[in-house]
Design a protein around this motif. Sequence first.
Motif, PDB file in Angstrom:
ATOM      1  N   ALA A   6      45.465  31.686 -18.727  1.00 18.26           N
ATOM      2  CA  ALA A   6      45.238  33.030 -19.269  1.00 18.26           C
ATOM      3  C   ALA A   6      44.410  33.001 -20.550  1.00 18.26           C
ATOM      4  CB  ALA A   6      46.570  33.722 -19.533  1.00 18.26           C
ATOM      5  N   GLN A   7      44.360  31.851 -21.235  1.00 20.52           N
ATOM      6  CA  GLN A   7      43.654  31.756 -22.510  1.00 20.52           C
ATOM      7  C   GLN A   7      42.345  30.979 -22.415  1.00 20.52           C
ATOM      8  OE1 GLN A   7      46.541  30.065 -25.143  1.00 20.52           O
ATOM      9  NE2 GLN A   7      47.924  31.788 -24.948  1.00 20.52           N
ATOM     10  N   ARG A   8      42.006  30.513 -21.225  1.00 20.59           N
ATOM     11  CA  ARG A   8      40.750  29.778 -21.073  1.00 20.59           C
ATOM     12  C   ARG A   8      39.588  30.757 -21.130  1.00 20.59           C
ATOM     13  NH1 ARG A   8      42.749  26.152 -16.032  1.00 20.59           N
ATOM     14  NH2 ARG A   8      44.356  25.032 -17.176  1.00 20.59           N
ATOM     15  N   PRO A   9      38.549  30.425 -21.895  1.00 23.39           N
ATOM     16  CA  PRO A   9      37.430  31.359 -22.036  1.00 23.39           C
ATOM     17  C   PRO A   9      36.615  31.482 -20.754  1.00 23.39           C
ATOM     18  CG  PRO A   9      36.960  29.303 -23.165  1.00 23.39           C
ATOM     19  CD  PRO A   9      38.371  29.209 -22.674  1.00 23.39           C
ATOM     20  N   PHE A  10      35.977  32.629 -20.599  1.00 22.01           N
ATOM     21  CA  PHE A  10      35.053  32.847 -19.490  1.00 22.01           C
ATOM     22  C   PHE A  10      33.831  31.975 -19.746  1.00 22.01           C
ATOM     23  CE2 PHE A  10      31.948  35.609 -17.130  1.00 22.01           C
ATOM     24  CZ  PHE A  10      32.518  35.433 -15.880  1.00 22.01           C
ATOM     25  N   VAL A  11      33.222  31.437 -18.713  1.00 18.80           N
ATOM     26  CA  VAL A  11      32.156  30.454 -18.876  1.00 18.80           C
ATOM     27  C   VAL A  11      30.823  31.047 -19.340  1.00 18.80           C
ATOM     28  CG1 VAL A  11      33.168  28.838 -17.239  1.00 18.80           C
ATOM     29  CG2 VAL A  11      31.571  30.552 -16.419  1.00 18.80           C
ATOM     30  N   LEU A  12      30.633  32.348 -19.185  1.00 20.59           N
ATOM     31  CA  LEU A  12      29.390  32.991 -19.596  1.00 20.59           C
ATOM     32  C   LEU A  12      29.638  33.909 -20.786  1.00 20.59           C
ATOM     33  CD1 LEU A  12      28.100  34.028 -16.053  1.00 20.59           C
ATOM     34  CD2 LEU A  12      27.387  32.045 -17.395  1.00 20.59           C
ATOM     35  N   SER A  13      28.607  34.106 -21.569  1.00 14.71           N
ATOM     36  CA  SER A  13      28.685  35.071 -22.662  1.00 14.71           C
ATOM     37  C   SER A  13      28.418  36.458 -22.081  1.00 14.71           C
ATOM     38  CB  SER A  13      27.637  34.730 -23.721  1.00 14.71           C
ATOM     39  OG  SER A  13      27.675  35.673 -24.757  1.00 14.71           O
ATOM     40  N   GLY A  62      36.218  38.636 -18.376  1.00 17.42           N
ATOM     41  CA  GLY A  62      34.830  38.189 -18.319  1.00 17.42           C
ATOM     42  C   GLY A  62      34.120  38.665 -17.066  1.00 17.42           C
ATOM     43  N   TYR A  63      34.799  38.531 -15.914  1.00 16.68           N
ATOM     44  CA  TYR A  63      34.196  39.036 -14.666  1.00 16.68           C
ATOM     45  C   TYR A  63      33.989  40.544 -14.737  1.00 16.68           C
ATOM     46  CZ  TYR A  63      34.565  34.708 -11.989  1.00 16.68           C
ATOM     47  OH  TYR A  63      34.401  33.435 -11.510  1.00 16.68           O
ATOM     48  N   GLY A  64      34.962  41.271 -15.276  1.00 17.33           N
ATOM     49  CA  GLY A  64      34.817  42.716 -15.403  1.00 17.33           C
ATOM     50  C   GLY A  64      33.626  43.094 -16.271  1.00 17.33           C
ATOM     51  N   ALA A  65      33.488  42.409 -17.416  1.00 15.92           N
ATOM     52  CA  ALA A  65      32.375  42.693 -18.327  1.00 15.92           C
ATOM     53  C   ALA A  65      31.041  42.312 -17.703  1.00 15.92           C
ATOM     54  CB  ALA A  65      32.576  41.941 -19.644  1.00 15.92           C
ATOM     55  N   LEU A  66      30.988  41.173 -17.020  1.00 10.60           N
ATOM     56  CA  LEU A  66      29.750  40.720 -16.386  1.00 10.60           C
ATOM     57  C   LEU A  66      29.288  41.705 -15.308  1.00 10.60           C
ATOM     58  CD1 LEU A  66      27.654  38.393 -16.064  1.00 10.60           C
ATOM     59  CD2 LEU A  66      29.186  37.446 -14.333  1.00 10.60           C
TER      60      LEU A  66
END
Length: 100
Positions: A6-13, A62-66
Amino acid sequence: MTTPVAQRPFVLSTPAAPIERHGDVDLHLPTHSGPAPAVVVVHGAPLPPDAADPRDWLLYRGYGALLAASGVVTALVSYQVTLGSCQSKRSAPARACRWC
């Protein structure tokens, strides 16, 4: 010690995108107005009872934002499956579709 998933960062900015929480569905919205395609994202199941809500995991945010930055409405579904409860497994993703 490994970082909890749950705390691992998303791989893309990814840029921040507006998020609306509607019960067990989060909508990540594109910044443009007008019609847009939609994607429903459903996490794998089952989760341990003490797991953080997947909608709050950096991976799914991250997926939602991307997707929102790409002009796609993204519905992230939160649900908990319990043994013998196929109803809840189907109902939360189905409820997400009414927002798309």
